[in-house]
Motif scaffolding. Structure first.
Motif: not given
Length: 149
Positions: A82-93, A112-115
């Motif tokens: 959630p922290a990475y999503a709030l920062e706007g990191v486009p992709e996370c693996a 927010r990341y999609a499923a």
């Protein structure tokens, strides 16, 4: 699992694409505003290289990769993601070595990341921010000890 095995795989990925300027390992902060902000690996595209100053990342990387273990899986999913999503990191693996699978999260809107897209064994792993690279999950684990039993 030793993260050096993954580091080699990601270095290979960056050479193949020609689009990446760096791969950072654990201990680098993503951004002072992002807490905890110390991913296992992060990638910065050449076009985004200005965020790298004095050996630190001052901005949002293009991709973050976390290697999950029994001791950190819940934290990485419930706090880091959630922290990475709030920062706007486009992709996370999120790599799950125990079952040799990868979940790829893509930002669908800021915060927010999609499923996640799920990949395992012979599934091809791709990233939107790295269009020139396609590798199977098995390729990622090549040379790594078998942790599936």
């Amino acid at each position: 699992m030793d993260r050096d095995a993954y580091h080699g795989a990601f270095r290979f990925a960056s050479r193949q694409s020609g689009a990446w300027v760096c791969v950072y390992r654990a201990g680098r902060r993503v951004d002072a505003r992002c807490d905890p902000g110390q991913p296992d690996f992060l990638f910065v595209r050449r076009g985004n290289a200005a965020i790298i100053r004095n050996g630190r990342i001052h901005g949002v990387p293009d991709l973050i990769v976390e290697v999950l273990s029994p001791g950190n899986a819940a934290y990485d999913k419930q706090v880091n993601l959630p922290a990475y999503a709030l920062e706007g990191v486009p992709e996370c693996a999120l790599i799950r070595p125990m079952i040799r699978a990868v979940s790829v999260y893509r930002l669908d809107r800021l915060g927010r990341y999609a499923a996640p897209g799920e990949a395992s064994s012979s599934d091809v792993l791709t990233f939107d921010c790295l269009p020139g690279l396609a590798a199977t999950v098995n390729d990622l684990f090549e040379g790594a000890p078998d942790t599936t039993f």
